[in-house]
Design an enzyme around this catalytic site. Structure first.
Site, mmCIF file in Angstrom:
data_model
loop_
_atom_site.group_PDB
_atom_site.id
_atom_site.type_symbol
_atom_site.label_atom_id
_atom_site.label_comp_id
_atom_site.label_asym_id
_atom_site.label_seq_id
_atom_site.Cartn_x
_atom_site.Cartn_y
_atom_site.Cartn_z
ATOM 1 N N GLY A 315 -10.289 15.892 6.637
ATOM 2 C CA GLY A 315 -10.109 15.833 5.185
ATOM 3 C C GLY A 315 -10.916 16.909 4.476
ATOM 4 C CB CYS A 318 -14.005 15.350 6.316
ATOM 5 S SG CYS A 318 -12.880 13.977 6.226
ATOM 6 N NE ARG A 417 -19.378 4.152 4.019
ATOM 7 C CZ ARG A 417 -19.619 5.280 4.679
ATOM 8 N NH1 ARG A 417 -19.144 5.446 5.892
ATOM 9 N NH2 ARG A 417 -20.323 6.212 4.122
HETATM 10 N N1 LIG Z 1 -10.734 10.008 8.085
HETATM 11 C C1 LIG Z 1 -11.952 10.446 8.219
HETATM 12 O O1 LIG Z 1 -12.195 11.408 8.923
HETATM 13 C C2 LIG Z 1 -13.096 9.800 7.542
HETATM 14 C C3 LIG Z 1 -12.944 8.835 6.586
HETATM 15 N N2 LIG Z 1 -14.015 8.267 5.931
HETATM 16 C C4 LIG Z 1 -13.804 7.282 4.884
HETATM 17 O O2 LIG Z 1 -15.055 6.659 4.571
HETATM 18 C C5 LIG Z 1 -14.903 5.265 4.398
HETATM 19 C C6 LIG Z 1 -15.788 4.522 5.356
HETATM 20 O O3 LIG Z 1 -15.399 4.692 6.702
HETATM 21 P P1 LIG Z 1 -16.284 4.121 7.896
HETATM 22 O O4 LIG Z 1 -17.692 4.568 7.749
HETATM 23 O O5 LIG Z 1 -15.604 4.461 9.129
HETATM 24 O O6 LIG Z 1 -16.267 2.543 7.613
HETATM 25 P P2 LIG Z 1 -16.118 1.273 8.586
HETATM 26 O O7 LIG Z 1 -16.392 0.129 7.707
HETATM 27 O O8 LIG Z 1 -14.838 1.254 9.308
HETATM 28 O O9 LIG Z 1 -17.229 1.444 9.696
HETATM 29 C C7 LIG Z 1 -18.635 1.446 9.416
HETATM 30 C C8 LIG Z 1 -19.414 0.864 10.596
HETATM 31 O O10 LIG Z 1 -19.260 -0.568 10.618
HETATM 32 C C9 LIG Z 1 -18.890 -1.012 11.925
HETATM 33 N N3 LIG Z 1 -18.083 -2.226 11.750
HETATM 34 C C10 LIG Z 1 -16.846 -2.284 11.209
HETATM 35 N N4 LIG Z 1 -16.426 -3.566 11.115
HETATM 36 C C11 LIG Z 1 -17.437 -4.344 11.574
HETATM 37 C C12 LIG Z 1 -17.600 -5.746 11.713
HETATM 38 N N5 LIG Z 1 -16.662 -6.622 11.330
HETATM 39 N N6 LIG Z 1 -18.768 -6.199 12.230
HETATM 40 C C13 LIG Z 1 -19.736 -5.312 12.598
HETATM 41 N N7 LIG Z 1 -19.624 -3.987 12.473
HETATM 42 C C14 LIG Z 1 -18.491 -3.497 11.973
HETATM 43 C C15 LIG Z 1 -18.166 0.174 12.522
HETATM 44 O O11 LIG Z 1 -18.144 0.153 13.931
HETATM 45 C C16 LIG Z 1 -18.964 1.355 11.974
HETATM 46 O O12 LIG Z 1 -20.113 1.575 12.763
HETATM 47 C C17 LIG Z 1 -13.425 4.986 4.556
HETATM 48 O O13 LIG Z 1 -12.882 4.998 3.265
HETATM 49 C C18 LIG Z 1 -12.912 6.137 5.375
HETATM 50 O O14 LIG Z 1 -11.558 6.412 5.122
HETATM 51 C C19 LIG Z 1 -15.272 8.615 6.277
HETATM 52 C C20 LIG Z 1 -15.498 9.536 7.227
HETATM 53 C C21 LIG Z 1 -14.432 10.230 7.928
HETATM 54 O O1 LIG Z 2 -15.322 12.649 6.344
HETATM 55 C C1 LIG Z 2 -14.875 12.056 5.349
HETATM 56 N N1 LIG Z 2 -15.753 11.670 4.432
HETATM 57 C C2 LIG Z 2 -15.389 11.000 3.319
HETATM 58 O O2 LIG Z 2 -16.234 10.669 2.482
HETATM 59 C C3 LIG Z 2 -14.011 10.714 3.180
HETATM 60 N N2 LIG Z 2 -13.327 10.059 2.221
HETATM 61 C C4 LIG Z 2 -12.012 10.097 2.612
HETATM 62 N N3 LIG Z 2 -11.886 10.757 3.767
HETATM 63 C C5 LIG Z 2 -10.677 11.045 4.507
HETATM 64 O O3 LIG Z 2 -10.070 12.216 3.964
HETATM 65 C C6 LIG Z 2 -8.679 11.932 3.663
HETATM 66 C C7 LIG Z 2 -8.155 12.823 2.552
HETATM 67 O O4 LIG Z 2 -8.156 14.154 2.976
HETATM 68 P P1 LIG Z 2 -7.609 15.377 2.079
HETATM 69 O O5 LIG Z 2 -8.450 15.453 0.845
HETATM 70 O O6 LIG Z 2 -7.766 16.572 2.964
HETATM 71 O O7 LIG Z 2 -6.193 15.072 1.772
HETATM 72 C C8 LIG Z 2 -8.704 10.453 3.338
HETATM 73 O O8 LIG Z 2 -7.436 9.858 3.385
HETATM 74 C C9 LIG Z 2 -9.676 9.906 4.377
HETATM 75 O O9 LIG Z 2 -9.095 9.712 5.645
HETATM 76 C C10 LIG Z 2 -13.111 11.145 4.144
HETATM 77 N N4 LIG Z 2 -13.529 11.809 5.222
#
Ligand SMILES: NC(=O)C1=CN([C@@H]2O[C@H](COP(=O)(O)OP(=O)(O)OC[C@H]3O[C@@H](n4cnc5c(N)ncnc54)[C@H](O)[C@@H]3O)[C@@H](O)[C@H]2O)C=CC1
Ligand SMILES: O=c1[nH]c(=O)c2[nH+]cn([C@@H]3O[C@H](COP(=O)(O)O)[C@@H](O)[C@H]3O)c2[nH]1
Ligand SMILES: [K+]
Length: 496
Positions: A315, A318, A417
């Site tokens: 993203g 990201c 989270r």
């Molecule tokens: N698409 C991407 O590359 C990325 C997206 N994001 C965005 O940031 C936001 C947060 O994402 P995350 O940090 O992955 O959140 P998440 O809530 O999925 O995970 C956070 C942590 O909580 C743990 N966890 C999840 N459910 C649990 C449960 N029921 N009990 C105990 N532990 C649990 C997971 O293993 C992880 O270590 C989302 O909106 C996501 O879309 C963030 C980073 C990268």
């Molecule tokens: O590493 C990340 N840190 C963040 O804080 C974050 N917030 C959103 N997303 C992810 O990025 C997607 C949107 O990507 P674009 O702006 O490139 O369309 C979204 O749909 C998510 O999958 C995150 N990834």
């Protein structure tokens, strides 16, 4: 330890080589519709969308206003889950109350309020009209309407009361609740008003029919609506509070849910899908993710996910790859998972659609993603730039910008989270600005025109055929600089 025998690749590293274009292969014949949720191979998906674009599950992107606009042009929004359950459910129900053609009456003002306040309300909501009710609420008695054409601060005082300039109810043509859209539109045209309020026997406005919506409806005949012509809307959920959040979203009318996580290859996601199946069977649809390889896809497809979302760290906001060292180039991730999707369909007879999430920087990247085999795309930055997004519009050194922040940034305050109390241990997203691009309607139209044109060059009128027949070539960095490096750009305004 194992090292994959490949270099991780992104969309920008590929170009498409044209295929034969025949007489029937024209932009007008291109069908961009796509399945949203799992379905037996050879049958229709229970939810299809005409425009294969969905908005990201992000506070800066998916609000009711954006969700309505995107549904009007045939896509779908996922209302973000990084907010209290009641607020998210409220946003879902605000979209569902907006029956196609019939606008929910949610922008109201008191007759004693000032013209300045009415002006501010028109601007901040992007509406054409504010309905005047005795107490300024949607459930108040209908007194009239005020629009931007009714006052001008060169002629009227900013502090004058709304009642001095509003068009009074008695002088307006109104409709009655329950009348058909066709009848309402006839009345609207006969009345020469821009807006027709539907007023019940109790003197309250139940809905508005707007001339602009009629024109949009004619322009976009592929709205994403349910059986009762209400716009469809999706909602994000997490693996923490799903036992409370999911029932509230289902009650609010969410058409489809999606787990929102950077890493979907976890037992937590399986638990949530099992919860949904136990409580609702197949009546509630839920996508899962994100994953970047076939193991992740197979795990979620087996668990019953209705679609699988692909993409870690690609993203625009990201910083996951820097912070946690996890991720994979979006093109490589898609290529592997598309093969897994098709193998899963072959083995089980179930087609589980793929959503490619993030990393689309140019419209051409969308075509590349579809060529790789994505069923639909989730976009954050793309939609955050538009008027309809909830991100604040700011001016920096004369340039109009929209704020855009990641769900993992401190601004999103997504502290739950990490399960670490009120302290955000580390950030995983950027908080910044992107150039403002104008209205979603205008931009999506141009984007889809480009996509159709690419597909025509590649000899395809459907996304499936485009994927099946696309010929991609990997390019060197030199390919992109060679043809424009010594041209001074003429800075003419363009549609982005
Ligand atoms: N698409 C991407 O590359 C990325 C997206 N994001 C965005 O940031 C936001 C947060 O994402 P995350 O940090 O992955 O959140 P998440 O809530 O999925 O995970 C956070 C942590 O909580 C743990 N966890 C999840 N459910 C649990 C449960 N029921 N009990 C105990 N532990 C649990 C997971 O293993 C992880 O270590 C989302 O909106 C996501 O879309 C963030 C980073 C990268
Ligand atoms: O590493 C990340 N840190 C963040 O804080 C974050 N917030 C959103 N997303 C992810 O990025 C997607 C949107 O990507 P674009 O702006 O490139 O369309 C979204 O749909 C998510 O999958 C995150 N990834
Ligand atoms: K994992």
């Amino acid at each position: 330890m194992r090292i994959l025998p490949e270099i991780s690749r992104t969309f920008g590293e590929y170009l498409l080589v044209p295929n034969l274009t025949d007489e029937d292969c024209t932009p007008g014949n291109v069908d961009l519709s796509t399945p949203l949720v799992r379905h037996p191979v050879g049958q229709e998906s229970p939810i299809r969308i005409a425009t294969p674009l969905v908005s990201a599950i992000m506070g800066a992107v998916s609000s009711p206003q954006l969700a309505i606009a995107l549904a009007q042009v045939g896509g779908l929004s996922f209302i973000h889950q990084n907010q209290p359950i009641a607020e998210q459910a409220g946003m879902v129900s605000a979209v569902k109350k907006h029956k196609a053609g019939f606008r929910h009456n949610d922008v109201n003002i008191e007759p004693t309020a000032t013209l300045g306040e009415a002006d501010e309300l028109l601007r901040s909501t992007g509406r054409q009209v504010v309905v005047v009710t005795d107490d300024g609420t949607p459930s108040g008695l209908f007194l009239g309407m005020i629009t931007a054409q009714d006052f001008n601060f060169h002629r009227h005082q900013i502090g004058d009361a709304v009642e001095t300039r509003m068009r009074r109810g008695a002088a307006l043509v109104t409709g009655t609740p329950g009348m058909s859209l066709t009848t309402a539109n006839e009345l609207l045209w006969d009345s020469r008003q821009d807006v027709l309020p539907l007023v019940g026997d109790d003197g309250r406005v139940t809905a508005l029919v707007q001339r602009r919506d009629y024109e949009l409806h004619k322009q976009f005949s592929n709205e994403t609506v349910d059986a009762s012509k209400q716009f469809r809307v999706g909602a994000g959920v997490n693996t923490h509070d799903y036992r409370e959040r999911i029932p509230a979203l289902v009650d609010a009318g969410a058409d489809v849910l999606c787990l929102d996580s950077s890493d979907g290859y976890s037992v937590w996601q399986k638990h949530v899908i099992e919860f949904v199946r136990k409580e609702y069977g197949d009546d509630v649809r839920i996508g899962a993710g994100n994953v970047v390889d076939a193991r992740g896809f197979d795990y979620l497809a087996e668990a019953g996910a209705d679609f699988v979302k692909v993409g870690i760290g690609g993203g625009s906001i990201c910083i996951t790859r820097d912070q946690k060292g996890i991720g994979r180039g979006q093109a490589s991730a898609l290529a592997e998972i598309v093969t897994a999707r098709d193998a899963y369909a072959e083995e089980t007879g179930m087609y589980v659609p793929l959503c490619s999430d993030g990393g689309v920087l140019h419209d051409s990247h969308m075509a590349i993603a579809f060529a790789f085999g994505a069923d639909f795309l989730m976009l954050g930055r793309y939609f955050a730039r538009f008027t309809e997004s909830p991100a604040p519009l700011v001016k920096v050194r004369g340039q109009a910008l929209k704020e855009y922040w990641g769900e993992g940034s401190a601004r999103a305050r997504n502290v739950a989270r990490y399960g670490q109390g009120s302290e955000l241990a580390f950030e995983e997203g950027v908080d910044g600005y992107i150039p403002f691009a104008g209205s979603l309607y205008d931009n999506v139209k141009v984007t889809l025109a480009k996509l159709r044109s690419t597909m025509v060059s590649c000899g395809s009128t459907t996304l499936r055929r485009f994927h099946d027949t696309a010929m991609l070539v990997q390019v060197s960095q030199q390919t992109f600089v060679q043809n424009s490096e010594d041209i001074e750009r003429n800075e003419r305004p363009t549609v982005v």
